[in-house]
Write a protein that holds these residues in place. Structure first.
Motif, short mmCIF file in Angstrom:
data_model
loop_
_atom_site.label_atom_id
_atom_site.label_comp_id
_atom_site.label_asym_id
_atom_site.label_seq_id
_atom_site.Cartn_x
_atom_site.Cartn_y
_atom_site.Cartn_z
N UNK A 1 0.85 -1.33 -0.27
CA UNK A 1 -0.29 -0.11 -0.28
C UNK A 1 1.24 1.54 -0.26
N UNK B 1 1.93 4.51 1.97
CA UNK B 1 2.27 4.82 3.34
C UNK B 1 2.74 5.72 3.58
N UNK C 1 9.04 -2.75 4.12
CA UNK C 1 8.43 -1.51 3.93
C UNK C 1 9.31 -0.74 3.15
N UNK D 1 7.09 9.08 2.59
CA UNK D 1 6.31 8.05 1.43
C UNK D 1 6.73 7.38 1.22
N UNK D 2 5.77 5.65 1.86
CA UNK D 2 6.30 4.57 1.52
C UNK D 2 5.83 3.67 1.20
N UNK D 3 5.93 2.42 0.49
CA UNK D 3 5.58 1.62 0.23
C UNK D 3 5.36 0.13 0.78
N UNK D 4 4.50 -0.07 1.38
CA UNK D 4 4.73 -1.57 1.82
C UNK D 4 3.03 -2.41 1.93
N UNK D 5 3.28 -3.33 3.25
CA UNK D 5 4.49 -4.23 3.28
C UNK D 5 4.80 -4.90 2.02
N UNK D 6 5.87 -5.86 2.29
CA UNK D 6 5.58 -6.39 0.77
C UNK D 6 6.47 -7.95 1.83
N UNK E 1 -2.01 -8.24 10.31
CA UNK E 1 -1.66 -9.21 8.48
C UNK E 1 -0.11 -8.93 8.26
N UNK E 2 0.49 -8.66 8.40
CA UNK E 2 2.02 -8.68 7.86
C UNK E 2 2.98 -10.17 7.88
N UNK F 1 0.10 -12.11 4.81
CA UNK F 1 0.95 -11.93 3.78
C UNK F 1 1.65 -12.17 3.37
N UNK G 1 12.68 -1.88 7.46
CA UNK G 1 12.12 -0.26 6.66
C UNK G 1 12.92 -0.22 6.05
#
Lengths: 349, 349
Positions: free
Chosen positions: A45, A47, B32, B46-51, B80-81, B84, B111
């Motif tokens: 997502x 974040x 993340x 600005x972040x993107x994750x979780x992978x 959820x992590x 996933x 991170x």
């Protein structure tokens, strides 16, 4: 205190008390927020974060912004998330001498995502984080020894070590004439944790100023109605009860009077932390000796400003900022804060 | 195995071995990533994750994608992590029966932010996470009992409990004729952890296939030169040494021969996990009995695809995908994968 007197004379504060330091004990966490509304965290997502957070950290930062001496007993990891929070608290005026830096464990973290219903989904890392190392050390003892008031967040009572640290601090501070405020800041499920109900009840028995939100009012009372609970709490020796009702305003109760403050019609961006910001302002104003109506008015403005900014403590306010906010009409304030908002994604209606 | 034979006949694999399950033991984490290049995490980004991530998880996911039976012994939180990662590994074919769900601790997290120099800044939550509860339970024993091969990631040896679990598994698997691969996957500083050098040396002494990256080749040898280290390792009984050189390709060494594969000129988006993806493919092909040149070629393509996709295991590949990738020219592959890339921020040059 000249600053306060200038600001507060208009509000009828004939004289202000000299206030000894306010302390709180509990978690500092880094908060990461989902940008988009939806459920959970089971796919990558957008974040944004980290933001300094943790209920007691938000509270004490707000107390510092009002201008009172204050400190937090906590622990963070030796990582950027810890330094982010320490730097913020220090620059806002919080005494950070009793924040332990743990070299083994990570700073606590909380991921939050809003659903379209307003409910929130979380992924927490608290119990295995540096928060789990909060303990009584020399720095904590020094801070407790200086304190005139302790604020207890129910959410912070996550371990027997913190519970006993908090109870010892209450005993010491009360023994020299100090005071206690208490925000249960929890859900009913926390009462299922073994020993939690007893711990909360013991804190409540020592409380001077009780600040429950909504249904927390009856969380620890025999009474099941709001009126019954207020009568029971005041009868048990609690001096003041402030019921936070979020977007519905707040009410104040003591043995002499009840007063209420209406909600401010604001553009809600992020409600996280607003109750803690409200509490920080109320406790600070109450300790300064302001009349309850004024405490409520400033605290209400504090909560309103908090929900308009993204990030749990990004909307914390100085007394001057609260004055400015209260002196303009709500529509004007909305426009002004919308312009300041970090979410610069275009005009909002 | 018809699928493999179809694909591999062109590459000279006259016959393939039947392979017993491949296992690995170690951390599953949620990753993340910062969207913007820069230093650290001391302000909201600005972040993107979780992978789904974690070196052993990326490795074993890649083994599953090649089509081999495989399992991971690990632990995640009930959050959820964790789900996933479990969902991803299961859907890719990994046996997830030995992933413990810990109800108290959070799933590990990492991170990562890239600097303009290519260096990375991290905030890790591993030691206090559910990863710390990895242990030998009935599910882990069942998985070990079925295994024909174990892959050891040096980064996973973060606790005495994991070290002894790994060593016991090696002993059991070797005793029934199984094999061991080992990727040190660490930095020199890890040797400062008490007991770590000895643990790594004991694993190395049991290793059949050694897969160091760059300077890790000499991390555990008396020799200080690459040639000296390779001679020393092969002399000590290691059958094959594969030196991963990232964007510079890779070389294979055994007592009979040395072969090299040139790097593929690809558009690097995110190198995290590429070495683990390379390793998963190499180990799988090696166990299938492919000639070293073919193992290298597929593994190299696996690493190349991995760096072109954002996310540590998002670029893991089936053998069919590797075939397709190898059959088109590098420029075409770049264009194709750029179009598939999850970073859909516009055209890239």
């Amino acid at each position: 205190m000249a600053h306060f007197l200038d600001l507060l004379d208009d509000h009828g504060a004939a004289q202000l008390r000299v206030v000894k330091p306010v302390i709180t004990i509990g978690e500092i966490v880094a908060e990461i927020m989902a940008v988009d509304v939806g459920e959970g965290f089971r796919s990558p997502l957008r974040l944004i974060g980290p933001y300094p957070s943790g209920a007691p950290a938000i509270f004490i930062d707000q107390v510092a912004k009002i201008g009172l001496p204050c400190a937090i007993i906590s622990a963070v990891g030796n990582d950027d998330f810890g330094w982010l929070s320490i730097d913020r608290l220090r620059s806002d005026g919080v005494d950070i001498s009793a924040i332990r830096i743990d070299n083994r464990l990570a700073t606590g973290s909380a991921f939050v995502r809003y659903r379209s219903t307003g409910e929130r989904d979380f992924v927490f890392n608290i119990v295995g984080s540096a928060c789990s190392t909060i303990r009584r050390d020399a720095a904590a003892s020094a801070v407790i020894a200086s304190a005139g008031h302790i604020h207890v967040m129910g959410s912070s009572l996550f371990s027997p070590a913190v519970v006993s640290l908090v109870e010892d601090a209450i005993t010491e501070i009360k023994a020299r004439g100090g005071t206690v405020s208490f925000d249960p800041n929890g859900r009913k499920e926390m009462l299922d944790v073994p020993g939690m109900r007893d711990a909360l009840a013991r804190v409540l028995a020592q409380t001077d100023l009780f600040l429950p939100s909504g249904e927390e009012l009856t969380l620890l009372t025999r009474a099941h109605t709001d009126d019954g609970a207020i009568a029971e709490l005041l009868g048990a020796g609690i001096r003041s009860v402030v019921v936070k009702q979020g977007a519905a305003g707040a009410t104040y109760h003591d043995r002499e009077r009840t007063c209420r403050v209406a909600p401010m019609p604001v553009n809600e961006v992020d409600p996280t932390g607003a109750g803690d910001s409200f509490g920080g302002t109320f406790v600070a104003c109450w300790l300064l000796g302001l009349p309850p109506e004024q405490c409520l008015r400033f605290a209400n403005a504090s909560g309103a400003r908090a929900v308009m900014m993204r990030g749990p403590m990004e909307g914390n306010s100085t007394l001057a900022e609260l004055e400015t906010f209260l002196s303009v009409d709500a529509l004007g304030a909305n426009l002004w804060l919308s312009m300041m908002n970090t979410r610069r994604s275009g005009p909002r209606n």
